[in-house]
Design a protein around this motif. Structure first.
Motif, PDB file in Angstrom:
ATOM      1  N   TRP A  18      83.880  58.386  33.427  1.00 43.02           N
ATOM      2  CA  TRP A  18      83.609  58.120  32.006  1.00 43.02           C
ATOM      3  C   TRP A  18      82.215  57.530  31.801  1.00 43.02           C
ATOM      4  O   TRP A  18      81.523  57.863  30.835  1.00 43.02           O
ATOM      5  CB  TRP A  18      84.656  57.171  31.429  1.00 43.02           C
ATOM      6  N   THR A  19      81.814  56.650  32.719  1.00 42.63           N
ATOM      7  CA  THR A  19      80.503  56.031  32.569  1.00 42.63           C
ATOM      8  C   THR A  19      79.413  57.090  32.697  1.00 42.63           C
ATOM      9  O   THR A  19      78.473  57.137  31.896  1.00 42.63           O
ATOM     10  CB  THR A  19      80.315  54.913  33.611  1.00 42.63           C
ATOM     11  N   ILE A  20      79.571  57.957  33.692  1.00 47.73           N
ATOM     12  CA  ILE A  20      78.596  59.043  33.845  1.00 47.73           C
ATOM     13  C   ILE A  20      78.586  59.912  32.592  1.00 47.73           C
ATOM     14  O   ILE A  20      77.520  60.281  32.077  1.00 47.73           O
ATOM     15  CB  ILE A  20      78.910  59.893  35.098  1.00 47.73           C
ATOM     16  N   ILE A 131      81.759  47.048  32.602  1.00 50.90           N
ATOM     17  CA  ILE A 131      80.863  47.790  33.500  1.00 50.90           C
ATOM     18  C   ILE A 131      80.302  49.024  32.781  1.00 50.90           C
ATOM     19  O   ILE A 131      79.093  49.284  32.814  1.00 50.90           O
ATOM     20  CB  ILE A 131      81.604  48.203  34.791  1.00 50.90           C
ATOM     21  N   THR A 132      81.178  49.759  32.107  1.00 55.62           N
ATOM     22  CA  THR A 132      80.730  50.929  31.357  1.00 55.62           C
ATOM     23  C   THR A 132      79.608  50.547  30.397  1.00 55.62           C
ATOM     24  O   THR A 132      78.578  51.216  30.321  1.00 55.62           O
ATOM     25  CB  THR A 132      81.903  51.523  30.545  1.00 55.62           C
ATOM     26  N   ASN A 133      79.799  49.444  29.682  1.00 58.93           N
ATOM     27  CA  ASN A 133      78.825  49.054  28.669  1.00 58.93           C
ATOM     28  C   ASN A 133      77.491  48.635  29.261  1.00 58.93           C
ATOM     29  O   ASN A 133      76.437  49.005  28.741  1.00 58.93           O
ATOM     30  CB  ASN A 133      79.399  47.942  27.782  1.00 58.93           C
ATOM     31  N   VAL A 134      77.540  47.876  30.349  1.00 57.16           N
ATOM     32  CA  VAL A 134      76.286  47.455  30.975  1.00 57.16           C
ATOM     33  C   VAL A 134      75.477  48.687  31.392  1.00 57.16           C
ATOM     34  O   VAL A 134      74.288  48.802  31.083  1.00 57.16           O
ATOM     35  CB  VAL A 134      76.561  46.540  32.193  1.00 57.16           C
ATOM     36  N   VAL A 135      76.147  49.612  32.080  1.00 57.82           N
ATOM     37  CA  VAL A 135      75.448  50.814  32.540  1.00 57.82           C
ATOM     38  C   VAL A 135      74.944  51.628  31.344  1.00 57.82           C
ATOM     39  O   VAL A 135      73.791  52.068  31.319  1.00 57.82           O
ATOM     40  CB  VAL A 135      76.371  51.680  33.433  1.00 57.82           C
ATOM     41  N   TYR A 136      75.813  51.765  30.346  1.00 56.65           N
ATOM     42  CA  TYR A 136      75.419  52.561  29.186  1.00 56.65           C
ATOM     43  C   TYR A 136      74.212  51.958  28.471  1.00 56.65           C
ATOM     44  O   TYR A 136      73.257  52.663  28.124  1.00 56.65           O
ATOM     45  CB  TYR A 136      76.584  52.698  28.190  1.00 56.65           C
ATOM     46  N   ILE A 137      74.257  50.637  28.263  1.00 63.25           N
ATOM     47  CA  ILE A 137      73.162  49.989  27.525  1.00 63.25           C
ATOM     48  C   ILE A 137      71.840  50.165  28.265  1.00 63.25           C
ATOM     49  O   ILE A 137      70.808  50.489  27.656  1.00 63.25           O
ATOM     50  CB  ILE A 137      73.475  48.485  27.295  1.00 63.25           C
ATOM     51  N   LEU A 138      71.881  49.970  29.588  1.00 64.74           N
ATOM     52  CA  LEU A 138      70.655  50.159  30.376  1.00 64.74           C
ATOM     53  C   LEU A 138      70.114  51.579  30.211  1.00 64.74           C
ATOM     54  O   LEU A 138      68.924  51.783  29.953  1.00 64.74           O
ATOM     55  CB  LEU A 138      70.935  49.873  31.856  1.00 64.74           C
ATOM     56  N   ALA A 139      71.015  52.548  30.329  1.00 67.95           N
ATOM     57  CA  ALA A 139      70.596  53.948  30.231  1.00 67.95           C
ATOM     58  C   ALA A 139      70.045  54.257  28.843  1.00 67.95           C
ATOM     59  O   ALA A 139      68.998  54.902  28.691  1.00 67.95           O
ATOM     60  CB  ALA A 139      71.766  54.866  30.567  1.00 67.95           C
ATOM     61  N   ALA A 140      70.744  53.768  27.820  1.00 70.59           N
ATOM     62  CA  ALA A 140      70.335  54.065  26.448  1.00 70.59           C
ATOM     63  C   ALA A 140      68.979  53.432  26.132  1.00 70.59           C
ATOM     64  O   ALA A 140      68.091  54.057  25.542  1.00 70.59           O
ATOM     65  CB  ALA A 140      71.394  53.568  25.472  1.00 70.59           C
ATOM     66  N   LYS A 141      68.802  52.166  26.566  1.00 70.52           N
ATOM     67  CA  LYS A 141      67.549  51.456  26.288  1.00 70.52           C
ATOM     68  C   LYS A 141      66.382  52.172  26.974  1.00 70.52           C
ATOM     69  O   LYS A 141      65.326  52.404  26.373  1.00 70.52           O
ATOM     70  CB  LYS A 141      67.684  50.006  26.797  1.00 70.52           C
ATOM     71  N   LEU A 142      66.618  52.520  28.230  1.00 68.30           N
ATOM     72  CA  LEU A 142      65.597  53.213  28.998  1.00 68.30           C
ATOM     73  C   LEU A 142      65.200  54.519  28.306  1.00 68.30           C
ATOM     74  O   LEU A 142      64.025  54.826  28.103  1.00 68.30           O
ATOM     75  CB  LEU A 142      66.153  53.503  30.400  1.00 68.30           C
ATOM     76  N   MET A 143      66.201  55.253  27.886  1.00 62.29           N
ATOM     77  CA  MET A 143      65.984  56.553  27.257  1.00 62.29           C
ATOM     78  C   MET A 143      65.254  56.403  25.920  1.00 62.29           C
ATOM     79  O   MET A 143      64.358  57.182  25.588  1.00 62.29           O
ATOM     80  CB  MET A 143      67.348  57.220  27.068  1.00 62.29           C
TER      81      MET A 143
END
Lengths: 265, 294
Positions: A18-20, A131-143
């Motif tokens: 789901w995180t991916i 965990i999902t949110n931490v990974v998602y936020i990092l990815a979204a911010k980076l993007m």
């Protein structure tokens, strides 16, 4: 503690998947932004030609698609939908799995009371979501930073993005509460799809109806991206409603599950 | 002290009957059999003792404590083997057993390996690769690894081959010698007769009888099936101890209890085509009980 760790292990694969999925989704969507920003004038004009009802349903009246934040907030609903399904799945499944997989006769005869079992399982679900949110936020911010043309309001970005977490918390609690009412749930996905899309459709309808009472029914109405972007804050009433529902769902789950008959295999 | 004390326990599932007014005690150190046909209420009783389901009325105490109120505390000293065993499919056997052990505040490691060795269980396989019989072995090990004071077995032998059944019975005997009390539910009378000190017989949710196994053995029924060469009148079997007699031409069946020589000498006066003497099924025994009551 052992139950908590066991649950983390059991849901590790689903967490990764789901995180991916969420990360891929946000990367794909935001990578379209440069192309869209180029023709944003045209797009805005085109969209403003839509009937007002549809514009409202899409949340277009206040969002400007030519800015990266406006675009992100506009497409964020898809992230919310996917995240909600993840959370609803997890919530509905985490208690009911013991009956579905017929392991209840193993777990519930151990020297542990049922409230503890719920607590550990709830904590495991919350950990997954965190965990999902931490990974998602990092990815979204980076993007966001990669595709942006001009600086954007970081605070507004985080406020919009955090609503993923809030909605997921709501659906975890809702999913668990739903699951304790069933004697046995054979498959989880239809229930979570029905719940999430049911709420989403109510939300869409209410974009045109603007019925205040109806807006309390659906969690998608609590954290309106357009409202957050223009006000850079949450609507306190809805936050209170969300917290209220979360509390009620959780209390109901404990109350029913601890008194429930576990069906024989 | 009564290890188990069941007092007018009643359970209805909605309107359908589970058990009605079940009362019996299990004493410390005994192997107590609990027999009855399928659907009689054995599992319902056991599941209530384990607080998997809640009684409609009545109560049960284990180690002198209410089994619902003090459930978690009581269950520290209970080992349970359900009739059908299911474990987390994607786990290795060893991990399931370690998970099971982690609920008890003691070191069960040594016992775990010992039991796995006795039951010839491969600890490194995944649960979903196991055959039914092997899953059952996992069940036996996880039920015994914490050396419980009370062992509850719900039809434990199904799916085990005869050799494993014997090993399992030996294991139960050994636990019993070490002081464990055992509640053993089964629908196979023979099994219960071999193992238990006392039995409770349940039918249609009600306890029909609680009896010493010795008494039950004295009323030791055999089922006779005979093919005669000639037709025969039913007065020929007018022998003390013959019940449930039925004669269809040359084919005769009846239950017999008493001195086996009497019936054999009676039969030896006729030419037989075939003779089968077997353990009556539980239903046939029950039928006898009903006849006696009526």
């Amino acid at each position: 503690m052992n139950v908590y760790l066991q649950e983390l292990k059991m849901y590790r694969k689903s967490l990764i998947t789901w995180t991916i999925a969420l990360v891929v989704l946000v990367v794909l969507i935001l990578s379209m932004f440069p192309a869209i920003a180029k023709d944003a004038q045209l797009l805005n004009k085109l969209l403003s030609a839509f009937p007002e009802g549809i514009q409202k349903a899409l949340g277009l009246t206040t969002l400007d698609l030519s800015t990266v934040l406006g675009f992100y907030s506009f497409v964020f609903i898809y992230v919310l939908l996917v995240g909600s399904i993840q959370a609803m799945n997890l919530g509905t499944s985490i208690l009911s799995a013991e009956v579905r997989e017929r392991t209840a006769d193993f777990l519930l005869v151990k020297p542990i009371n049922r409230s503890r079992i719920i607590t550990y399982k709830l904590l495991a679900a919350l950990t997954n979501i965190a965990i999902t949110n931490v990974v998602y936020i990092l990815a979204a911010k980076l993007m966001m930073d990669i595709v942006k043309k001009a600086p954007y309001d970081t605070k507004a970005f985080f406020l919009v993005t955090f609503t993923l977490l809030f909605l997921q918390l709501y659906f975890i609690a809702f999913g668990i509460a739903v699951s304790v009412f069933f004697k046995k749930i054979r498959t989880v996905l239809p229930i979570s799809l029905a719940a999430v899309f049911g709420f989403y459709i109510i939300y869409l309808l209410n974009q045109t109806l603007h019925d205040a009472k109806l807006s309390y029914v659906t969690p998608f109405a609590y954290f309106e991206p357009a409202y957050i972007v223009s006000n850079v804050q949450y609507d306190v009433t809805y936050v209170a409603v969300a917290v209220g529902f979360f509390t009620v769902f959780t209390i109901v789950s404990y109350g029913i599950y601890t008194k429930k008959d576990i069906p024989a295999i | 002290m009564h290890i188990i004390e069941i007092n007018q326990l009643t359970k209805y599932y909605g309107k359908s009957r589970g058990i009605v007014d079940v009362s019996f005690n299990v004493e410390e150190g005994e192997i107590f059999g609990f027999i009855g046909p399928n659907g009689a209420g054995k599992s319902t009783t056991i599941r209530t003792l384990l607080a998997l389901i809640y009684p409609t009325s009545g109560s049960a105490k284990i180690f002198g404590k209410d089994c619902i109120q003090y459930g978690p505390e009581i269950r520290r000293e209970i080992g349970y083997l359900p009739s059908e065993v299911f474990y987390y499919d994607n786990m290795k056997v060893l991990d399931v057993l370690k998970y099971s052990a982690s609920f008890y505040n003691k070191d069960c490691k040594e016992r775990l390996y010992e039991l796995a060795d006795i039951m010839d269980l491969d600890l490194n396989r995944k649960v979903n690769d196991l055959s039914y019989g092997n899953k059952k072995k996992v069940g036996i090990v996880q039920g015994l690894l914490h050396s419980p004071k009370l062992i509850i077995l719900d039809e434990p032998t199904s799916g085990l081959d005869p050799l494993m059944q014997q090993k399992f019975f030996d294991l139960i005997h050994e636990e019993n010698k070490k002081g464990a009390t055992i509640l053993f539910s089964s629908h196979i009378l023979n099994e219960v007769q071999k193992l238990c000190h006392r039995v409770a017989i349940i039918k249609e949710g009600k306890i029909i009888k609680v009896e010493d196994i010795e008494t039950l053995k004295q009323s030791n029924y055999k089922k006779f099936r005979i093919d005669m060469t000639d037709t025969i009148t039913d007065t020929y079997f007018d022998v003390e101890g013959v019940t449930n007699l039925s004669i269809h031409d040359q084919h005769v069946t009846f239950l017999f209890s008493g001195d086996i020589n009497v019936i054999i000498s009676q039969l030896s006066q006729k030419r037989l085509k075939n003779l089968i003497v077997e353990e009556p099924t539980l239903d046939e025994i029950f039928m006898h009980y009903y006849v006696k009551e009526a």
